[in-house]
Design a protein around this motif. Structure first.
Motif, PDB file in Angstrom:
ATOM      1  N   ALA A   8       0.828  -1.203   0.000  1.00 22.81           N
ATOM      2  CA  ALA A   8       0.000   0.000   0.000  1.00 22.81           C
ATOM      3  C   ALA A   8       0.866   1.259   0.000  1.00 22.81           C
ATOM      4  O   ALA A   8       0.555   2.239  -0.691  1.00 22.81           O
ATOM      5  N   VAL A   9       1.958   1.243   0.744  1.00 28.98           N
ATOM      6  CA  VAL A   9       2.859   2.400   0.790  1.00 28.98           C
ATOM      7  C   VAL A   9       3.514   2.615  -0.576  1.00 28.98           C
ATOM      8  O   VAL A   9       3.589   3.743  -1.068  1.00 28.98           O
ATOM      9  N   VAL A  10       3.971   1.548  -1.193  1.00 28.44           N
ATOM     10  CA  VAL A  10       4.593   1.649  -2.515  1.00 28.44           C
ATOM     11  C   VAL A  10       3.574   2.146  -3.542  1.00 28.44           C
ATOM     12  O   VAL A  10       3.875   3.030  -4.362  1.00 28.44           O
ATOM     13  N   ALA A  11       2.380   1.617  -3.523  1.00 30.62           N
ATOM     14  CA  ALA A  11       1.346   2.051  -4.465  1.00 30.62           C
ATOM     15  C   ALA A  11       0.998   3.522  -4.256  1.00 30.62           C
ATOM     16  O   ALA A  11       0.830   4.275  -5.222  1.00 30.62           O
ATOM     17  N   GLY A  12       0.913   3.935  -3.000  1.00 25.73           N
ATOM     18  CA  GLY A  12       0.646   5.345  -2.705  1.00 25.73           C
ATOM     19  C   GLY A  12       1.762   6.247  -3.217  1.00 25.73           C
ATOM     20  O   GLY A  12       1.500   7.326  -3.747  1.00 25.73           O
ATOM     21  N   GLY A  13       3.000   5.812  -3.049  1.00 23.18           N
ATOM     22  CA  GLY A  13       4.136   6.585  -3.550  1.00 23.18           C
ATOM     23  C   GLY A  13       4.122   6.712  -5.058  1.00 23.18           C
ATOM     24  O   GLY A  13       4.390   7.788  -5.605  1.00 23.18           O
ATOM     25  N   VAL A  14       3.806   5.622  -5.740  1.00 20.25           N
ATOM     26  CA  VAL A  14       3.739   5.650  -7.204  1.00 20.25           C
ATOM     27  C   VAL A  14       2.631   6.590  -7.663  1.00 20.25           C
ATOM     28  O   VAL A  14       2.825   7.406  -8.570  1.00 20.25           O
ATOM     29  N   LEU A  15       1.470   6.512  -7.052  1.00 21.26           N
ATOM     30  CA  LEU A  15       0.365   7.398  -7.429  1.00 21.26           C
ATOM     31  C   LEU A  15       0.705   8.860  -7.154  1.00 21.26           C
ATOM     32  O   LEU A  15       0.351   9.758  -7.923  1.00 21.26           O
ATOM     33  N   VAL A  17       3.739  10.229  -7.211  1.00 22.54           N
ATOM     34  CA  VAL A  17       4.693  10.671  -8.226  1.00 22.54           C
ATOM     35  C   VAL A  17       3.989  10.916  -9.556  1.00 22.54           C
ATOM     36  O   VAL A  17       4.263  11.907 -10.242  1.00 22.54           O
ATOM     37  N   ILE A  18       3.068  10.041  -9.928  1.00 16.65           N
ATOM     38  CA  ILE A  18       2.329  10.221 -11.183  1.00 16.65           C
ATOM     39  C   ILE A  18       1.511  11.507 -11.145  1.00 16.65           C
ATOM     40  O   ILE A  18       1.521  12.290 -12.093  1.00 16.65           O
ATOM     41  N   LYS A  19       0.812  11.758 -10.048  1.00 17.33           N
ATOM     42  CA  LYS A  19       0.010  12.979  -9.925  1.00 17.33           C
ATOM     43  C   LYS A  19       0.895  14.217  -9.956  1.00 17.33           C
ATOM     44  O   LYS A  19       0.564  15.214 -10.596  1.00 17.33           O
ATOM     45  N   ARG A  20       2.029  14.138  -9.297  1.00 14.45           N
ATOM     46  CA  ARG A  20       2.946  15.274  -9.265  1.00 14.45           C
ATOM     47  C   ARG A  20       3.482  15.582 -10.664  1.00 14.45           C
ATOM     48  O   ARG A  20       3.582  16.745 -11.054  1.00 14.45           O
ATOM     49  N   ASN A  21       3.804  14.542 -11.423  1.00 19.99           N
ATOM     50  CA  ASN A  21       4.294  14.751 -12.784  1.00 19.99           C
ATOM     51  C   ASN A  21       3.213  15.343 -13.682  1.00 19.99           C
ATOM     52  O   ASN A  21       3.492  16.198 -14.525  1.00 19.99           O
ATOM     53  N   LYS A  22       1.965  14.889 -13.515  1.00 25.75           N
ATOM     54  CA  LYS A  22       0.854  15.446 -14.301  1.00 25.75           C
ATOM     55  C   LYS A  22       0.661  16.914 -13.978  1.00 25.75           C
ATOM     56  O   LYS A  22       0.451  17.739 -14.871  1.00 25.75           O
ATOM     57  N   ASP A  23       0.711  17.260 -12.685  1.00 29.90           N
ATOM     58  CA  ASP A  23       0.548  18.653 -12.276  1.00 29.90           C
ATOM     59  C   ASP A  23       1.677  19.527 -12.824  1.00 29.90           C
ATOM     60  O   ASP A  23       1.444  20.650 -13.269  1.00 29.90           O
ATOM     61  N   ALA A  24       2.888  19.020 -12.800  1.00 28.47           N
ATOM     62  CA  ALA A  24       4.022  19.769 -13.327  1.00 28.47           C
ATOM     63  C   ALA A  24       3.884  19.983 -14.831  1.00 28.47           C
ATOM     64  O   ALA A  24       4.184  21.067 -15.347  1.00 28.47           O
TER      65      ALA A  24
END
Length: 62
Positions: A8-15, A17-24
């Motif tokens: 769950a922690v790894v999945a949360g981290g991946v999500l 990072v993906i959201k942060r990249n989309k926002d950037a």
């Protein structure tokens, strides 16, 4: 139970990072659009951001 929590922690981290990249990317696209040169300048705004001098007043203020 620990494996599930770790997953769950790894999945949360991946999500995250993906959201942060989309926002950037969205912010970069917005900035690029806002600072892109236009085909012709607007009527009362100069391209460098200063107010253009009016030609009729410029000759009479000498």
């Amino acid at each position: 139970m620990k494996k599930l929590l770790a997953l769950a922690v790894v999945a949360g981290g991946v999500l995250f990072v993906i959201k942060r990249n989309k926002d950037a990317k969205a912010e970069a696209d917005l900035w690029r659009e806002a600072t892109a040169p236009t085909e012709r300048p607007l009527a009362a705004v100069s391209t460098n951001g200063s107010a253009p001098a009016k030609t009729a007043e410029a000759g009479t203020n000498n």
